[in-house]
Design an enzyme around this catalytic site. Structure first.
Site, PDB file in Angstrom:
ATOM      1  N   HIS A 440       0.825  -1.213   0.000  1.00 12.66           N
ATOM      2  CA  HIS A 440       0.000   0.000   0.000  1.00 12.66           C
ATOM      3  C   HIS A 440       0.858   1.262   0.000  1.00 12.66           C
ATOM      4  O   HIS A 440       0.668   2.166  -0.820  1.00 12.66           O
ATOM      5  CB  HIS A 440      -0.904  -0.055   1.240  1.00 12.66           C
ATOM      6  CG  HIS A 440      -1.877   1.077   1.351  1.00 12.66           C
ATOM      7  ND1 HIS A 440      -1.583   2.234   2.010  1.00 12.66           N
ATOM      8  CD2 HIS A 440      -3.127   1.237   0.853  1.00 12.66           C
ATOM      9  CE1 HIS A 440      -2.619   3.055   1.939  1.00 12.66           C
ATOM     10  NE2 HIS A 440      -3.567   2.471   1.234  1.00 12.66           N
ATOM     11  N   ARG A 604     -12.974   1.821 -12.268  1.00 12.07           N
ATOM     12  CA  ARG A 604     -13.177   0.517 -11.650  1.00 12.07           C
ATOM     13  C   ARG A 604     -14.160   0.670 -10.499  1.00 12.07           C
ATOM     14  O   ARG A 604     -13.943   1.488  -9.603  1.00 12.07           O
ATOM     15  CB  ARG A 604     -11.858  -0.043 -11.126  1.00 12.07           C
ATOM     16  CG  ARG A 604     -12.100  -1.424 -10.529  1.00 12.07           C
ATOM     17  CD  ARG A 604     -10.857  -2.034 -10.006  1.00 12.07           C
ATOM     18  NE  ARG A 604     -10.422  -1.399  -8.774  1.00 12.07           N
ATOM     19  CZ  ARG A 604      -9.262  -1.675  -8.198  1.00 12.07           C
ATOM     20  NH1 ARG A 604      -8.431  -2.529  -8.770  1.00 12.07           N
ATOM     21  NH2 ARG A 604      -8.917  -1.089  -7.072  1.00 12.07           N
ATOM     22  N   GLY A 770      -5.108  -7.146 -13.991  1.00 15.02           N
ATOM     23  CA  GLY A 770      -4.701  -6.595 -12.687  1.00 15.02           C
ATOM     24  C   GLY A 770      -3.592  -7.482 -12.169  1.00 15.02           C
ATOM     25  O   GLY A 770      -3.827  -8.425 -11.417  1.00 15.02           O
ATOM     26  N   THR A 771      -2.397  -7.184 -12.588  1.00 11.95           N
ATOM     27  CA  THR A 771      -1.297  -8.130 -12.336  1.00 11.95           C
ATOM     28  C   THR A 771      -0.796  -8.105 -10.890  1.00 11.95           C
ATOM     29  O   THR A 771      -0.033  -8.983 -10.504  1.00 11.95           O
ATOM     30  CB  THR A 771      -0.135  -7.858 -13.309  1.00 11.95           C
ATOM     31  OG1 THR A 771       0.083  -6.452 -13.348  1.00 11.95           O
ATOM     32  CG2 THR A 771      -0.475  -8.377 -14.697  1.00 11.95           C
ATOM     33  N   ASN A 772      -1.229  -7.123 -10.100  1.00 13.85           N
ATOM     34  CA  ASN A 772      -0.851  -7.195  -8.680  1.00 13.85           C
ATOM     35  C   ASN A 772      -1.560  -8.383  -8.049  1.00 13.85           C
ATOM     36  O   ASN A 772      -0.939  -9.252  -7.436  1.00 13.85           O
ATOM     37  CB  ASN A 772      -1.269  -5.925  -7.926  1.00 13.85           C
ATOM     38  CG  ASN A 772      -0.699  -4.677  -8.540  1.00 13.85           C
ATOM     39  OD1 ASN A 772       0.367  -4.719  -9.146  1.00 13.85           O
ATOM     40  ND2 ASN A 772      -1.397  -3.569  -8.398  1.00 13.85           N
ATOM     41  N   ASP A 773      -2.884  -8.412  -8.243  1.00 18.69           N
ATOM     42  CA  ASP A 773      -3.625  -9.541  -7.689  1.00 18.69           C
ATOM     43  C   ASP A 773      -3.363 -10.820  -8.477  1.00 18.69           C
ATOM     44  O   ASP A 773      -3.317 -11.906  -7.901  1.00 18.69           O
ATOM     45  CB  ASP A 773      -5.128  -9.224  -7.675  1.00 18.69           C
ATOM     46  CG  ASP A 773      -5.501  -8.457  -6.419  1.00 18.69           C
ATOM     47  OD1 ASP A 773      -5.072  -8.885  -5.334  1.00 18.69           O
ATOM     48  OD2 ASP A 773      -6.178  -7.431  -6.518  1.00 18.69           O
ATOM     49  N   CYS A 834      -3.099  -3.056 -15.946  1.00 16.40           N
ATOM     50  CA  CYS A 834      -3.081  -1.881 -15.070  1.00 16.40           C
ATOM     51  C   CYS A 834      -2.428  -2.151 -13.710  1.00 16.40           C
ATOM     52  O   CYS A 834      -2.519  -1.324 -12.808  1.00 16.40           O
ATOM     53  CB  CYS A 834      -4.477  -1.318 -14.884  1.00 16.40           C
ATOM     54  SG  CYS A 834      -5.601  -2.473 -14.087  1.00 16.40           S
TER      55      CYS A 834
HETATM   56  C1  PEP Z   1      -4.194  -5.232  -9.546  1.00 16.74           C
HETATM   57  O1  PEP Z   1      -4.593  -6.094  -8.761  1.00 16.74           O
HETATM   58  O2  PEP Z   1      -3.237  -5.374 -10.332  1.00 16.74           O
HETATM   59  C2  PEP Z   1      -4.865  -3.928  -9.582  1.00 16.74           C
HETATM   60  C3  PEP Z   1      -4.536  -3.020 -10.471  1.00 16.74           C
HETATM   61  O3  PEP Z   1      -5.779  -3.669  -8.605  1.00 16.74           O
HETATM   62  P1  PEP Z   1      -5.384  -3.264  -7.104  1.00 16.74           P
HETATM   63  O4  PEP Z   1      -3.926  -3.014  -7.082  1.00 16.74           O
HETATM   64  O5  PEP Z   1      -6.184  -2.080  -6.788  1.00 16.74           O
HETATM   65  O6  PEP Z   1      -5.797  -4.478  -6.346  1.00 16.74           O
HETATM   66 MG    MG Z   2      -6.516  -5.902  -7.839  1.00 18.81          MG
END
Ligand code: PEP
Ligand code: MG
Length: 885
Positions: A440, A604, A770-773, A834
């Protein structure tokens, strides 16, 4: 042998490839400079065909005929007792790895010493004679080593070591003379008799070394050039300069010169701009020509000997700024020396970090203690007083502003949450210990253009932060130095910063050039405030690829309304909170759409892992209760009530819990409110004749049933779920103001969704990865916790790089599958990425290859991503035209 000797001088050089292959690196460099018509010293090169066989040659005869040209150029004569020409021999191998000694001052003999002394003085002359001996002894020592003459080699090495240290120190004339008498005995007796004899002996000895050196492989040439001296009388000087300012990039040569001094002996050089006007003009002309040839800033050494200016050598400059790199390319573009493609290909995308964020002025930190290492969450440099909680930082900020004091602060916490965003926004940087690049603190810091450093070993105890053996008191100044390349550092104290200036740094000009070469692959921005949207436009974004609507509630006056909505235990309470939120959202959407002027804006719908948004400490809880009870006389909400509600919502694993579209399945009114806010704003702008192009994005979709429900709704006995399209249709018929073009799509951030892409795309007009998740769920690695054990994984080579910044192979494979399957169902499916990976140039290459249409990253990363896209597009075009031609 004559055919094996190749002469060069200003404007006369060998061009024949076969010959160029036999004269070694230094030889080729000399030919290159000669062809550039620069005032270089003339010379000749004995090529590698004979370089190792000179012992068998009649050197005197062969070399003599090449000497004339050198003599006339510098106005001295080899072997002349009055005004002797001295030479240097440069060993020029074909391989850069070979490391040979510097060999200077050949021609300095008992016969010529007096003449040389007449020009440069006795002390310097004997110093140079010792330098000549030093070079030759090094050659002899290496020969003895190759021939395994251990005793002799050892003796020579001992003598050489002593001589090397003697040469470093100052000595008076008598000492120099004494050393000379001692050391000349180590060379053949005839060595100082006659210049030609000396040259012949030297060349034969060097040649012998080349013959027995296994590394040489008959691949080394010998380059011979006159020596010139900047201390050869009052009309002599030496100096060095860079072709322009290496910090600002301004087109002004920078450096020093030494009047009647040899190189930098004596340190009081004068600024180069104070040299005589005719020399200055010549030096500027040399600088211009060197830059135009090499297309980069170079550093140049020169010597003026008896009014004659010679360029001694020139080389690339290591420590120049990105600003300077850009400035020179823009200047060369204006002069039509390079084209736009060359400008783009020269600058490395990640270099731009340096001009997007402040950097530490490293001259200002010499007296400060420092702590090395850490994970770069957001690069740049930040100075400020450290505070350990958001409340304390905000109080300190207010007080500093009221009293006109320094209001720069660093937020230092184990991890940050939603309510800390206001502190990050006001702070200059964040220092945290949990998570890493995708945590975060790092994500928010990047978004706000702040610095973030993660130090896993950081512990906060009382009013102190402990990092290893260092401790930082609350209120102490620190400087975070988080370079894009290299190790981060915390300086204990206040450094000076160099602030970015997009106009002066050439960034804005570069962005315009880059835009001409990005083809049809776009870069969008992750932006959720009007400020970020404006920045995105300024930095060349083609739209917003991710507006995280939950981030819009981070502000101090909004977070409690949002909390009220989350913990509502009845429909009516929730709908009252949603009403308030809708007004806020509509206003924000209105402003963002207006700034984006018809460019796509992907909004989103809510995706709030609940644990990030609930009160985390007493102060937040108190503020929340005050908010809930405002204006109430009775039925006040107690802490216990709230605790119970929070408890009811508590989850064991919130990241995989009731978040994303799952919230909307349970509470359709939340997404309904957001869709209404989007279209209310859009219709208002339509009235004002401003185009709007919303793209509604649903997060954390797992299968086609979820998206079908949310987009098209469902009627089952006793229950009706209103789909987004129905909500939009209702708004349209109420407003009676015609169509607003829009798209509905989904994030792909679960492996299941990637595999189900063929079915999901029946209901989604676009995918955004959403490549973070997706990384978190594919690898089963918590994005917030991975960094605590990443060092162990790196130590044992279990993982390559950080999967939260470099796309891992398995994530890439899932993206590839999802693209293929999605497009099979819906050929016109729009596809983007993203996650935080979108800002990393190496990932962008993959995104383009796999067929995505855009990446979306923080506004500050947009120029970096755009540059990477342009580079790849240019490279692709070049390959295409090469294969079609
Ligand atoms: C992700 O998961 O890549 C994403 C862009 O969403 P967030 O970071 O808000 O979970
Ligand atoms: Mg995400």
């Amino acid at each position: 042998m004559k055919k094996n000797i190749h002469a060069f001088r200003q404007n006369s050089s060998v061009k024949n490839e076969a010959v160029l292959n036999t004269i070694g690196i230094r030889g080729r460099q000399a030919m290159e400079f000669a062809s550039m018509n620069l005032p270089i010293l003339p010379g000749f090169i004995i090529d590698s065909n004979v370089g190792a066989y000179l012992e068998e040659q009649d050197l005197k005869r062969n070399v003599r005929s090449f000497m004339k040209n050198l003599e006339t150029s510098v106005g001295k004569t080899f072997n002349d007792p009055k005004n002797p020409l001295l030479l240097k021999i440069v060993i020029s191998p074909n391989l850069a790895v070979a490391n040979y000694p510097t060999l200077h001052n050949f021609g300095l003999t008992d016969k010529t010493m007096e003449g040389f002394v007449g020009y440069v003085g006795e002390n310097f002359a004997y110093h140079e004679a010792l330098f000549l001996i030093n070079g030759m002894l090094e050659i002899h020592a290496r020969i003895a080593e190759f021939e395994n003459k251990t005793q002799e080699a050892k003796k020579l090495r001992t003598k050489l070591d002593k001589l090397v240290s003697l040469l470093k120190d100052d000595h008076d004339v008598n000492e120099h003379k004494k050393f000379f008498d001692e050391y000349r005995k180590l060379l053949p007796e005839a060595f100082f008799d006659d210049a030609y004899v000396q040259l012949e002996l030297a060349l034969q000895t060097i040649s012998r070394l080349l013959k027995i050196d296994d590394m040489n492989d008959n691949d080394t040439a010998l380059l011979i050039q006159p020596m010139v001296y900047g201390n050869y009388g009052k009309d002599s000087a030496s100096g060095n300069f860079t072709t322009r300012d290496i910090v600002t990039g301004n087109d002004e040569i920078q450096g020093v010169f030494f009047q009647n001094k040899f190189n930098e002996i004596g340190s009081n050089g004068k600024p180069i701009t104070k040299i005589g006007p005719s020399y200055l003009k010549k030096l500027k002309d040399i600088a211009k020509r060197v830059e135009e040839h090499f297309k980069e800033i170079r550093s140049i050494r020169f010597t003026i000997e008896n009014k004659k200016l010679w360029l001694i050598d020139q080389r690339p400059v290591g420590d120049k700024s990105t600003r300077a790199d850009i400035k020179i390319m823009l200047d060369l573009l204006k002069r039509k020396v390079v084209n736009e493609e060359e400008v783009i290909q020269t600058i490395k995308p990640n270099q731009l970090h340096e001009i997007l964020h402040p950097i530490v002025d490293l001259n200002s930190v010499k007296s400060l203690g420092s702590i090395d290492g850490g994970i770069a969450g957001a690069p740049g440099a930040a100075i400020g007083r450290v505070f350990f909680t958001t409340e304390k930082l905000l109080d300190a900020y207010k007080a500093a502003r009221q009293h006109g004091e320094d209001s720069r602060f660093i937020l230092c916490m184990p991890a940050t949450f939603a309510e800390d965003v206001k502190a990050i926004e006001l702070a200059t940087g964040v220092l945290s210990s949990e998570g890493g690049y995708a945590a975060h603190a790092s994500v928010v810091a990047r978004q706000y253009g702040k610095v973030s450093l993660v130090k896993p070993e950081l512990k906060i105890s009382g009013n102190r932060a402990i990092i290893g053996k260092s401790s930082i008191k609350e209120g102490d100044y620190v400087t975070l130095h988080v370079p894009n390349y290299g190790e981060p550092r915390i300086f204990l104290g206040k450094a000076d910063l160099i602030e970015p200036d997009p106009k002066k740094s050439g960034l804005l000009e570069l962005i315009e050039i880059v835009k001409n070469h990005i083809g049809d692959f776009n870069v969008r921005a992750n932006a959720d405030s009007p400020r970020d949207a404006q920045l995105a436009i300024d930095f060349g974004a083609e739209g917003i690829g991710l507006c995280r609507t939950e981030h819009m509630f981070f502000k101090e006056n909004r977070i409690n309304v949002f909390r009220e909505m989350i913990i509502s235990d009845t429909d009516s309470k929730r709908s009252s909170a949603l009403k308030k939120l809708k007004t806020m959202q509509k206003n924000d959407f209105y402003k963002i759409f207006k700034i984006m002027k018809g460019k796509p804006v992907t909004i989103r719908l809510l995706d709030a892992p609940l644990h990030e948004f609930l009160p985390h400490n007493k102060a937040e809880m108190d503020a929340f209760l005050t908010y809930l009870n405002k204006g109430k006389r009775s039925n006040k909400v107690t802490k216990k009530d709230v605790d119970l509600q929070i408890e009811a919502l508590a989850e064991f694993n919130p990241m995989l819990g009731h978040r994303g579209c799952r919230i909307a399945v349970s509470y359709p009114e939340i997404y309904a409110m957001q869709v209404e806010a989007i279209f209310d704003a859009a219709y208002q702008l339509k009235k004002e004749k401003i185009n709007v192009y919303p793209e509604i994005m649903i997060p954390l979709i797992m299968n086609e049933n979820e998206i079908k429900l949310i987009v098209y709704g469902k009627k089952i006995e006793g229950s009706y779920y209103q789909g987004i399209v129905n909500i939009i249709d209702d708004i349209k018929s109420n407003k009676k103001a015609g169509e607003i073009p829009y798209k509905i799509g989904t994030m792909i951030e679960l492996p299941g969704a990637a595999l189900e892409a063929g079915n999901i795309s029946k209901y989604a007009e676009f995918f955004s990865f959403g490549t973070n998740d997706l990384t978190q769920t594919t690898l089963g690695l918590s994005r917030d916790d991975f960094n605590s054990f990443m060092p162990d994984y790196t130590l044992y080579d279990l993982i390559e790089g950080n999967p939260f910044s470099d796309l891992s192979d398995s994530v890439k494979e899932l993206i590839t599958i999802a693209v293929r399957r999605g497009v099979m169902t819906r050929p016109k499916l729009k596809k983007g990425l993203c996650g935080e990976h979108g800002a990393v140039p190496e990932n962008i290459e993959f995104c383009m290859d796999v067929g995505l249409d855009y990446v979306s990253c923080s506004s500050f990363s947009v120029p970096i991503a755009n540059l990477a896209v342009a580079q790849k597009t240019i490279a692709r075009n070049e390959t295409d035209s090469a294969s079609s031609g």
